[in-house]
Motif scaffolding. Structure first.
Motif, PDB file in Angstrom:
ATOM      1  N   TYR A 280       0.843  -1.222   0.000  1.00  0.00           N
ATOM      2  CA  TYR A 280       0.000   0.000   0.000  1.00  0.00           C
ATOM      3  C   TYR A 280       0.867   1.257   0.000  1.00  0.00           C
ATOM      4  O   TYR A 280       0.471   2.286  -0.537  1.00  0.00           O
ATOM      5  N   ILE A 281       2.033   1.156   0.622  1.00  0.00           N
ATOM      6  CA  ILE A 281       2.882   2.357   0.750  1.00  0.00           C
ATOM      7  C   ILE A 281       3.380   2.798  -0.631  1.00  0.00           C
ATOM      8  O   ILE A 281       3.707   3.963  -0.828  1.00  0.00           O
ATOM      9  N   PHE A 282       3.414   1.850  -1.580  1.00  0.00           N
ATOM     10  CA  PHE A 282       3.823   2.172  -2.961  1.00  0.00           C
ATOM     11  C   PHE A 282       2.601   2.373  -3.873  1.00  0.00           C
ATOM     12  O   PHE A 282       2.588   3.246  -4.729  1.00  0.00           O
ATOM     13  N   THR A 283       1.569   1.559  -3.673  1.00  0.00           N
ATOM     14  CA  THR A 283       0.409   1.623  -4.590  1.00  0.00           C
ATOM     15  C   THR A 283      -0.574   2.716  -4.198  1.00  0.00           C
ATOM     16  O   THR A 283      -1.358   3.160  -5.027  1.00  0.00           O
ATOM     17  N   GLY A 284      -0.541   3.111  -2.917  1.00  0.00           N
ATOM     18  CA  GLY A 284      -1.447   4.170  -2.465  1.00  0.00           C
ATOM     19  C   GLY A 284      -0.866   5.549  -2.767  1.00  0.00           C
ATOM     20  O   GLY A 284       0.246   5.671  -3.296  1.00  0.00           O
ATOM     21  N   PRO A 285      -1.651   6.603  -2.477  1.00  0.00           N
ATOM     22  CA  PRO A 285      -1.137   7.949  -2.683  1.00  0.00           C
ATOM     23  C   PRO A 285       0.014   8.238  -1.730  1.00  0.00           C
ATOM     24  O   PRO A 285       0.022   7.682  -0.629  1.00  0.00           O
TER      25      PRO A 285
END
Lengths: 499, 499
Positions: free
Chosen positions: A441-446
């Motif tokens: 999530y830390i890469f795929t999220g904003p």
């Protein structure tokens, strides 16, 4: 299908012959790199063994700062020009870059920490990293972290080394972040990734990959398009916080006049899930998105190819929840959030009994999350539920966790994997979402909004349990050993490096 | 009121002067015995220390056969002519007799085993048996078994020794049985007591006494007319027995498709008691007899004399169940059966979390029983309840237990206690039933139908917890130290020896 080191070069060479505009690639069959991989085989396996012998375990505060320092050394050793320890409020991370002068840049996510272990449960000591024979499989390295994640990560590093030692330039630049708290739910990963220099470097990548051993015992490769999120929480009932029950362990006869924090916890827990333990009954709990047609199709295809009996045997499990058929059980695995009890601990835990009324009892839970649930939303619902039902005194400590992550199948990072695999005559299972969790999530999220995934041939098992291993010499031509795993990263770099 | 060693002889001498038909008794002020008690003080305390340093713990298979062998030696040393180890299917017992040529015979029940301990919780090592100062109390021996039950038992033996060393005959004969499994619920006590030779010897006694430190910190003595029964049971849910869930710990992400034995256990437990944890909801569970008027009167009297605030403070407890007033809480303590959780243990129990779906979870329970409940009846109801509610697969292991026990206030064994205490100007609290348990049923039930009880001045605390102690030198004249405890048994022997 034969082992990658004996088979892939020809196939990939053909591919490159057809499509590569580079003079070098036209004649490129990677024979030089393959020879180098064979040459550095023993030293690479030794480097993995040495790494396993240096465990970093955040939950036990073991192996710091040796772990991150060794990580930096390993990266510098294969040519990362910039590699530094990054402090956080928890265990440090590592940030590193390798500028190969290539047009494209690949992001890489590493963990240098490993899971806790209980030496008494292992058939070979978990920190010895011994080469042992595993029947039907081949020679494996057995040790904590062998497959989760040092084995695949070291194979990835050996691929970089082999390309250099073969006298070539890496076809992609690399931006790497490593953390030392993956096994406790990555509570400070944001403090590493959100640094301005790290953000800027990652923003220029085509996505972030984590090395992994993606082959099953049967050689089948699964490409996952995401992963569930998770929160890990410890729920503690105590006389001190409750204001009822004893503030220390007292003689159990006093139960007749003193309340029991243990019973308080049991009844609180019993409100969280249905009587069969499988339907979440937390009030106003975030709901999962419906399973899409595309996901159902992927799962149906996978169900045909996976061996249910082998799967059940590996898990010592006779039945799936609700006696579901395999395909429906897999739909559940992909799509449903969970509330799981990791552990229970309270009062006397030794052999037999001990007549105490304990002042404290704890349940360790993990809650897996699917889109569009968030870690924050799940925790808030749990706390509100406990409060509403009269259990607001129960302490809820979230020790780690994060949101789910998804990457579209069309992403270049995924398509390049499929290309490499198909060139190797491997037809991968495309899987909507890993039921396990990793902090993609830390890469795929904003704000990054990058693709993220796992890649790597090779096989291992036993993550989080005893006798964890990573395959080094494979008896089965369908399953890659060490050199094949290393070569899979070589292929992936060249595939991604294509203009 | 002053310490017994400085006060009692005069009072008792007066009593004896009036009533004793024996020439010796007419001039008997026990000054000779008291002098002997003082003389052997240091050696007696040392004998207690040596005994504490030799722990026997059945649950841990520690200290056998040294424990029973040492017990025999201790008994022979004070003059038991017959003292033998008695084998059982569990840990051995000891059977011993002392024929003093007296007209009457007293039965004695000893335990030579002690509770488990966790050294890290103690302020003085539990096997060191060090003499340490306890603020406001005096010098105590701190160690496992100090008060439960080696201290009082050694004081009892020292009384026998002192009478002999003073050149006198013991005024009663003794028949003693000792067991080494009291702390695990006396599962094989019947195999000792039901031996023909032991039965025959006990049948000739006026009842069976267990030495104990019956004084509170305030010096108040409680005489109990019985004790609750108890069963200790371990409930284990496992994938293996359930046929659902995993047969070994697997990755927690699999909770989405695999059942959880931990949730199975939690829901089973939640059916055993009401939501507040205090009302037993086991189907067809044996019901307690109503509290009699005599019992209510005893409790009302006791409630006036006990210090509620001190009691709460000692237990680190702010409120009684249902916010009951003290007297009502004591009625509950005396009269109500309990289902208590001693411990919970399942899956990962270390710091923080670990993402496993455990294959097994266990709850350790103790169930206290009141008349006319039986251990057998309680266990049968528990098992039938679990079975009926769909938890028949949960393994129920009863590790020990027995029926409640009662002795009428009119019994000579009790009346002699009251006489000794009143002669010492102590007005005891007469208590209907100890909320703790001891296996007096083996003596009070058929076929023996004897009286049974506890006796002994002196003070100690911390049984089953850390920092267990027995008072040796008392700062408070209201509370007896070592010599006073020893003298209380001397008085009791002479009171029981009266024709």
């Amino acid at each position: 299908m034969k082992n990658l080191t004996r088979r892939l070069p020809i196939v990939v060479a053909a591919t490159l012959l057809l499509f590569s505009p580079f003079a070098q690639a036209v004649t490129d069959n990677f024979a030089d790199i393959e020879a180098q991989v064979a040459l550095q085989h023993d030293a690479g396996v030794q480097r993995l063994q040495e790494w396993i012998r240096l465990p970093s375990i955040a939950a036990e505060d073991l192996g710091f700062p040796e772990g991150p320092e060794h990580m930096v050394t390993l990266l510098q050793d294969v040519g990362f020009q910039h590699a530094v320890v990054v402090e956080t409020d928890g265990k440090p991370g590592v940030f590193a870059t390798l500028d190969a002068g290539a047009p494209r840049t690949l992001g890489v996510y590493f963990m240098y920490d490993v899971k806790q272990f209980d030496t008494t449960e292992w058939s070979s000591p978990p920190l010895e990293a011994a080469l042992v024979e595993k029947e039907g499989l081949g020679m494996v390295i057995m040790g904590r972290g062998a497959v989760n994640q040092k084995g695949p990560e070291m194979a990835f590093l050996e691929a970089i080394r082999a390309i250099r030692e073969a006298g070539r330039q890496l076809p992609v630049n690399l931006v790497l972040v490593a953390e030392g708290e993956e096994e406790i739910g990555s509570p400070h990963l944001g403090q590493i990734v959100n640094r301005p220099d790290v953000q800027a470097a990652l923003a220029g990548t085509i996505g972030v990959i984590m090395p992994s051993a993606s082959q099953g015992r049967d050689g089948i490769v699964t490409v996952s398009l995401g992963a569930k999120g998770v929160i890990e929480v410890q729920l503690t009932a105590s006389g001190e916080r409750w204001g009822r029950g004893p503030g220390k362990d007292v003689h159990s006869s006093l139960k007749a006049m003193i309340d029991s924090p243990s019973w308080h916890l049991i009844h609180a827990l019993s409100t969280l899930v249905s009587a069969d333990g499988n339907t979440i009954t937390i009030d106003n709990y975030p709901q999962p998105l419906p399973v899409s047609e595309a996901e159902r199709a992927m799962i149906a295809e996978a169900a045909k190819r996976k061996n249910e009996e082998q799967f059940k045997e590996a898990l010592s499990t006779q039945r799936w929840i609700d006696d579901l058929a395999f395909e429906q059980a897999l739909v559940r695995l992909v799509s449903q959030p969970t509330v799981n009890i990791e552990g229970l601990v309270g009062g006397y835990t030794g052999p037999g009994g001990k007549t105490v009324l304990p002042h404290k009892a704890q349940a360790k839970l993990d809650l897996r999350l699917v889109p569009d649930m968030t870690a924050k939303g799940a925790l808030a619902a749990l706390e509100a539920h406990l409060d509403k039902h009269g259990y607001g005194d129960i302490e809820v400590v979230m020790s780690g966790g994060y949101d789910p992550t998804s990457t579209p199948a069309e992403a270049e990072l995924i398509q390049a994997q499929i290309a490499v695999l198909q060139a190797a005559e491997i037809d991968p299972i495309i899987w909507p979402r890993s039921a396990g969790s990793y902090p993609g999530y830390i890469f795929t999220g904003p704000p990054l909004l990058l693709a993220s995934g796992h890649f790597g041939l090779g096989h291992g098992s036993g993550a989080h349990g005893p006798d964890e291993y990573f395959l080094i010499e494979s008896y089965n031509p369908e399953v890659e050993g060490w050199d094949g795993a290393v070569m899979s990263y070589v292929q992936y770099f060249y595939e991604l490096g294509k203009p």
